[in-house]
Design a protein around this motif. Structure first.
Motif, PDB file in Angstrom:
ATOM      1  N   ARG A   4       0.845  -1.194   0.000  1.00 39.84           N
ATOM      2  CA  ARG A   4       0.000   0.000   0.000  1.00 39.84           C
ATOM      3  C   ARG A   4       0.883   1.248   0.000  1.00 39.84           C
ATOM      4  O   ARG A   4       1.902   1.294   0.696  1.00 39.84           O
ATOM      5  CB  ARG A   4      -0.917   0.014   1.226  1.00 39.84           C
ATOM      6  CG  ARG A   4      -1.675  -1.293   1.464  1.00 39.84           C
ATOM      7  CD  ARG A   4      -2.426  -1.251   2.774  1.00 39.84           C
ATOM      8  NE  ARG A   4      -3.015  -2.535   3.151  1.00 39.84           N
ATOM      9  CZ  ARG A   4      -2.381  -3.485   3.824  1.00 39.84           C
ATOM     10  NH1 ARG A   4      -1.115  -3.293   4.195  1.00 39.84           N
ATOM     11  NH2 ARG A   4      -2.987  -4.614   4.137  1.00 39.84           N
ATOM     12  N   GLY A  37       0.626   5.687   0.085  1.00 38.66           N
ATOM     13  CA  GLY A  37      -0.263   6.830   0.242  1.00 38.66           C
ATOM     14  C   GLY A  37       0.331   7.914   1.113  1.00 38.66           C
ATOM     15  O   GLY A  37       1.524   7.896   1.448  1.00 38.66           O
ATOM     16  N   LEU A  63      -8.311   0.055  -2.090  1.00 38.18           N
ATOM     17  CA  LEU A  63      -8.218   1.281  -1.302  1.00 38.18           C
ATOM     18  C   LEU A  63      -7.891   0.917   0.134  1.00 38.18           C
ATOM     19  O   LEU A  63      -8.314  -0.128   0.626  1.00 38.18           O
ATOM     20  CB  LEU A  63      -9.540   2.052  -1.335  1.00 38.18           C
ATOM     21  CG  LEU A  63      -9.927   2.769  -2.629  1.00 38.18           C
ATOM     22  CD1 LEU A  63     -11.345   3.331  -2.498  1.00 38.18           C
ATOM     23  CD2 LEU A  63      -8.948   3.891  -2.936  1.00 38.18           C
ATOM     24  N   LEU A  68      -3.863   7.208   4.197  1.00 34.35           N
ATOM     25  CA  LEU A  68      -4.899   6.937   3.200  1.00 34.35           C
ATOM     26  C   LEU A  68      -4.193   6.713   1.873  1.00 34.35           C
ATOM     27  O   LEU A  68      -3.363   7.532   1.461  1.00 34.35           O
ATOM     28  CB  LEU A  68      -5.861   8.127   3.093  1.00 34.35           C
ATOM     29  CG  LEU A  68      -7.039   7.975   2.135  1.00 34.35           C
ATOM     30  CD1 LEU A  68      -7.957   6.854   2.604  1.00 34.35           C
ATOM     31  CD2 LEU A  68      -7.797   9.286   2.025  1.00 34.35           C
ATOM     32  N   GLY A  69      -4.500   5.593   1.189  1.00 40.61           N
ATOM     33  CA  GLY A  69      -3.767   5.334  -0.039  1.00 40.61           C
ATOM     34  C   GLY A  69      -4.370   4.209  -0.870  1.00 40.61           C
ATOM     35  O   GLY A  69      -5.471   3.708  -0.606  1.00 40.61           O
ATOM     36  N   LEU A  70      -3.613   3.832  -1.889  1.00 42.34           N
ATOM     37  CA  LEU A  70      -3.971   2.728  -2.776  1.00 42.34           C
ATOM     38  C   LEU A  70      -3.053   1.548  -2.507  1.00 42.34           C
ATOM     39  O   LEU A  70      -1.928   1.717  -2.034  1.00 42.34           O
ATOM     40  CB  LEU A  70      -3.833   3.153  -4.239  1.00 42.34           C
ATOM     41  CG  LEU A  70      -4.854   4.165  -4.768  1.00 42.34           C
ATOM     42  CD1 LEU A  70      -4.436   4.628  -6.164  1.00 42.34           C
ATOM     43  CD2 LEU A  70      -6.242   3.554  -4.803  1.00 42.34           C
TER      44      LEU A  70
END
Length: 221
Positions: A35, A37, A180, A215-217
């Motif tokens: 991940r 972000g 997500l 918060l990220g992908l």
């Protein structure tokens, strides 16, 4: 008319088929998830009084927040347990002498390893998780401001820290591989800052104890 009905039915069924496709390929033992972000460190600091030559000055310090690029990874040991790693580009903070102003700038890296638990069915596209583990924080590039150097402050050094880390988060799979992520950590970070004032040995104990929000992908391999 039948052709239109077939087209409308296809549009209605497609999301359901996608959901089935995603859930059928959700987390399982052997999966690796990366991940990327924005990660924000929000210190909840508690400072002791600054001691100059062993004498209590009555002054305390504060630490501001920072946002950097965050990188996390999970390796699934089983369908419900994983090993998690938190890393980031170096965070930079200003240390403020409360009631006086900015004192210095520091950088740190907070690698954190946790054992994660994913409670939902392995086929669920939504995967909340909680974790607990260990944080190691390395401080470096500790520098007093130019004005404070001229005022006699020198030789700033912060002790590295080991402490407990807790986390909670959720992944939502958009496709078989893309997801997500939203996560939060709490880290127990305690350090002693040592320095000199006009050549006199001085120090202050600081419990930084930040929350880290990300918060990220993500991508599942």
């Amino acid at each position: 008319m039948s052709r239109k009905i077939h087209h409308i039915a296809s549009l209605l069924i497609a999301p359901a088929l996608l959901a089935v496709s995603v859930s059928a390929n959700a987390y399982q033992a052997g999966d690796a998830i990366i991940r990327l972000g924005a990660a924000a460190v929000d210190p909840q600091e508690d400072s002791g009084n600054v001691k100059i030559g062993g004498a209590d000055s009555g002054l305390t310090v504060g630490v501001d927040s920072d946002v950097q690029l965050g990188l996390t990874g999970t390796y699934m040991l089983s369908d419900h347990l994983g090993i998690g790693l938190l890393a980031a580009t170096p965070f930079q903070h200003s240390i403020n002498l409360n009631g006086v102003g900015k004192l210095a700038d520091i950088k740190h890296l907070p690698p954190t390893v946790t054992l994660q638990y994913f409670p939902l069915d392995t086929k669920s596209a939504v995967q909340p998780f909680v974790g607990a583990g260990i944080n190691y924080t390395a401080f470096f590039d500790e520098e007093f401001t130019s004005a404070n150097k001229q005022a006699g402050f020198s030789d700033l050094e912060l002790d590295d820290s080991w402490g407990l880390a807790l986390e909670a988060g959720v992944d939502y799979q958009l496709t078989e591989h893309l997801l997500l992520n939203a996560s939060v950590w709490y880290a127990d970070i305690d350090t002693e800052a040592s320095f000199k004032v006009a050549g006199v040995n001085s120090s202050v104990d600081v419990d930084i104890d930040p929350f880290v929000y990300m918060l990220g992908l993500g991508y599942k391999f």
